[in-house]
Design a protein around this motif. Structure first.
Motif, PDB file in Angstrom:
ATOM      1  N   ASN A  36      -7.055   0.360  59.928  1.00 22.48           N
ATOM      2  CA  ASN A  36      -8.186   0.769  60.771  1.00 22.48           C
ATOM      3  C   ASN A  36      -9.223   1.540  59.958  1.00 22.48           C
ATOM      4  O   ASN A  36     -10.422   1.350  60.139  1.00 22.48           O
ATOM      5  CB  ASN A  36      -7.700   1.614  61.945  1.00 22.48           C
ATOM      6  N   LYS A  81     -12.897  -3.106  66.440  1.00 24.93           N
ATOM      7  CA  LYS A  81     -11.629  -3.474  65.827  1.00 24.93           C
ATOM      8  C   LYS A  81     -10.582  -3.687  66.911  1.00 24.93           C
ATOM      9  O   LYS A  81     -10.622  -3.037  67.953  1.00 24.93           O
ATOM     10  CB  LYS A  81     -11.142  -2.362  64.904  1.00 24.93           C
ATOM     11  N   LYS A  82      -9.653  -4.577  66.629  1.00 21.61           N
ATOM     12  CA  LYS A  82      -8.529  -4.791  67.533  1.00 21.61           C
ATOM     13  C   LYS A  82      -7.263  -4.912  66.710  1.00 21.61           C
ATOM     14  O   LYS A  82      -7.222  -5.651  65.723  1.00 21.61           O
ATOM     15  CB  LYS A  82      -8.718  -6.049  68.365  1.00 21.61           C
ATOM     16  N   THR A  83      -6.220  -4.201  67.120  1.00 15.93           N
ATOM     17  CA  THR A  83      -4.928  -4.277  66.466  1.00 15.93           C
ATOM     18  C   THR A  83      -4.134  -5.402  67.089  1.00 15.93           C
ATOM     19  O   THR A  83      -3.971  -5.452  68.310  1.00 15.93           O
ATOM     20  CB  THR A  83      -4.164  -2.942  66.630  1.00 15.93           C
ATOM     21  N   ARG A  97     -15.928  -7.584  71.115  1.00  6.75           N
ATOM     22  CA  ARG A  97     -14.946  -7.362  72.169  1.00  6.75           C
ATOM     23  C   ARG A  97     -15.662  -7.323  73.513  1.00  6.75           C
ATOM     24  O   ARG A  97     -16.861  -7.070  73.576  1.00  6.75           O
ATOM     25  CB  ARG A  97     -14.202  -6.030  71.977  1.00  6.75           C
ATOM     26  N   THR A  99     -15.789  -5.167  76.750  1.00  3.36           N
ATOM     27  CA  THR A  99     -15.394  -3.889  77.351  1.00  3.36           C
ATOM     28  C   THR A  99     -16.357  -3.579  78.487  1.00  3.36           C
ATOM     29  O   THR A  99     -17.325  -4.301  78.722  1.00  3.36           O
ATOM     30  CB  THR A  99     -15.452  -2.756  76.307  1.00  3.36           C
TER      31      THR A  99
END
Length: 156
Positions: A36, A81-83, A97, A99
């Motif tokens: 990250n 960012k996306k995990t 993303r 949201t």
């Protein structure tokens, strides 16, 4: 018979401890933290390269009566960012993303891929190419530092 020059003691115990770390949730969590941090320059570059509309426009989806008013810069705000939780290896993805704050659906669906009328704009790929060298070096240094810290902890 000749005597060995170097004799290593405790290697089997160290090997067992390192193998026990392989499935450790704490290790994955630490690596995701590192990834990250390393992904931040790529997010910044992608936000700078993202196209911005000149004016407000209405986006109607199937079944909507009136539609949603989209303000300029919504796509830029949606980049993040996306995990990836279900992957075997720790992984972080940089992409638009969806949201409450910003909907990156249009950016993902039409701008990056392109259509018959709209030319594709792979700005995320360009952002990755700009920051690739720094990201890999930085990640390599941080992961090796973490592994060294774990080895030092095991040797005690």
């Amino acid at each position: 018979m000749t005597k060995p020059l170097i004799e290593i003691s405790g290697f089997k115990e160290l090997e067992k401890k390192i193998k026990s770390l392989a499935n450790d949730k704490v290790k994955n969590r630490e690596v995701v933290k590192i990834l990250n941090q390393v992904a931040n320059p790529t997010v910044k570059a992608a936000k700078n390269l993202a196209p911005v509309s000149r004016k407000h426009h209405v986006q109607k989806r199937k079944g909507q009566r009136f539609g949603t008013v989209i303000s300029p810069g919504t796509g830029r705000r949606s980049i993040g960012k996306k995990t990836m939780r279900r992957s075997r290896n720790p992984m972080v993805i940089v992409s638009p993303r969806s949201t409450r704050r910003a909907d990156g659906w249009y950016l993902r669906r039409f701008v990056i891929r392109g259509t018959k009328k709209i030319k594709s704009n792979p700005f995320i790929d360009k952002a990755y190419e700009q920051t690739k060298g720094g990201v890999t070096k930085d990640a390599e240094q941080k992961v090796s530092k973490y592994i060294q810290k774990q080895i030092n902890g095991l040797s005690k």
